[in-house]
Design an enzyme around this catalytic site. Sequence first.
Site, PDB file in Angstrom:
ATOM      1  CG  ASN A  50      -9.556 -17.934 -44.249  1.00  0.00           C
ATOM      2  OD1 ASN A  50      -9.285 -18.007 -45.511  1.00  0.00           O
ATOM      3  ND2 ASN A  50      -8.891 -18.472 -43.327  1.00  0.00           N
ATOM      4  CG  ASP A  88      -5.610 -15.381 -35.604  1.00  0.00           C
ATOM      5  OD1 ASP A  88      -4.455 -15.997 -35.920  1.00  0.00           O
ATOM      6  OD2 ASP A  88      -6.044 -14.636 -36.045  1.00  0.00           O
TER       7      ASP A  88
END
Length: 404
Positions: free
Chosen positions: A213, A281
């Site tokens: 990310n 996640d």
Amino acid sequence: MTEQTSLAGKKIVLGVSGSIAAYKAADLVRLCTKAGAEVKVVMTQAASEFITPLTMQTLSGNPVAMTLLDADEEAAMGHIKLARWADWVLIAPATANTIAGLAQGRTEDLLSALCLATTVPIALAPAMNNKMWTNKATQANLAVIAERGMHLLGPASGDQACGEQGEGRLLEPEQILAELSQLVLPPKLAKKRLVITAGPTHEPIDPVRFIGNRSSGKMGFAMATAAAETGAEVILVTGPVHLATPPGVTRIDVETASQMHEAVEKIESIDIFIGCAAVADYRPQQYHDKKIKKTAEKQREISLIENPDILAGVSQRKQKPFIVGFAAETDNITDYAKEKMVRKQLDMIAANQVGKGLGFAVDTNALQVFWHQGDAVLPQALKSHLARELMRLIIERYDAKNSA
Ligand code: PMT
């Protein structure tokens, strides 16, 4: 009248370098003196072109020093005397040239020589044109001086004397005083252990690819710097980033969410935990140990499985620390952040908007902070400034929880 502040009784050498903003240093002397500090002013030759030494002498009540080799000073060792006298050195305004001199350890004038000779903390409030501020040379010099433990106050952003707009304005004297007063406070978290997660996680697909990310680690590293300033023992568990370790901080490098989870689980007796990392996640269910080759297929799928939740693990501890989470949201910030605070059993959550140049990777941020009995808005500012403000709130709430 002198006000009771953390600056009361402190001896401050105020260094003034040659910027159009030097006139604000006069107000700064007045404010510091009013706050109970004794101020001795050191000016560069260029600073005296913008504001007279007489003004600074009158306001500080002390002679102004300018020359490195001053025959009137006993044995011409003025820089050593001042370096020993001071409790703090504050340079405001600090020009790009002064910052470069500090980064290189130059001793071309009294101000740079005394900065090299002193062992007390140094804070600087930069002032320069926005292009000079964002220039890679200046940013590299700032990284060097930050690594050596010097404290950066500002700069602000807005209209500039050169007619341009942008980052590089000197903070207003009141803001400089407020930030310095915070820094000077006695260490609030001495003997406390504070753990911070920062940066992204990389979840490998094969030896050359990963799911990642946009987190740069800047917010988490700023939190670690601000936490170390409170006197705490700070352990920073970070994903892959290109940032120098803040002074006085113990760093543990990890790559994946599982490694971050494992590293945090091993740390005992945590007093405050701050989860600033952008943890994936999910991770690919299968790791291919050889590079996946392109095939004739038009569509490929990667199956994902859930990663451990690091914050949830910390909140299950018997000796549960004070836990602060971060929430990165693109919309509906307040509701999502509050829901996360309750679901993950946190004491506090700092929410930031991300996407379109916000939150991730940039040097500024804005935070909405929630705890169970209240909230606060920390408007857009440098991450270093926000981190200090957030630490102030964390200490307030931590003290309130422990005295309840
Ligand atoms: O690094 P920068 O470029 O400076 O950017 C800063 C930032 C935007 C990454 C930072 O300010 C931020 O918001 N960090 C949290 C990002 C995030 O993952 O938010 P989240 O809403 O997905 O997660 C909520 C909280 O749970 C976070 O505290 C996160 O660390 C934690 N978490 C999430 C997943 C997981 N498996 N374990 C966790 O502990």
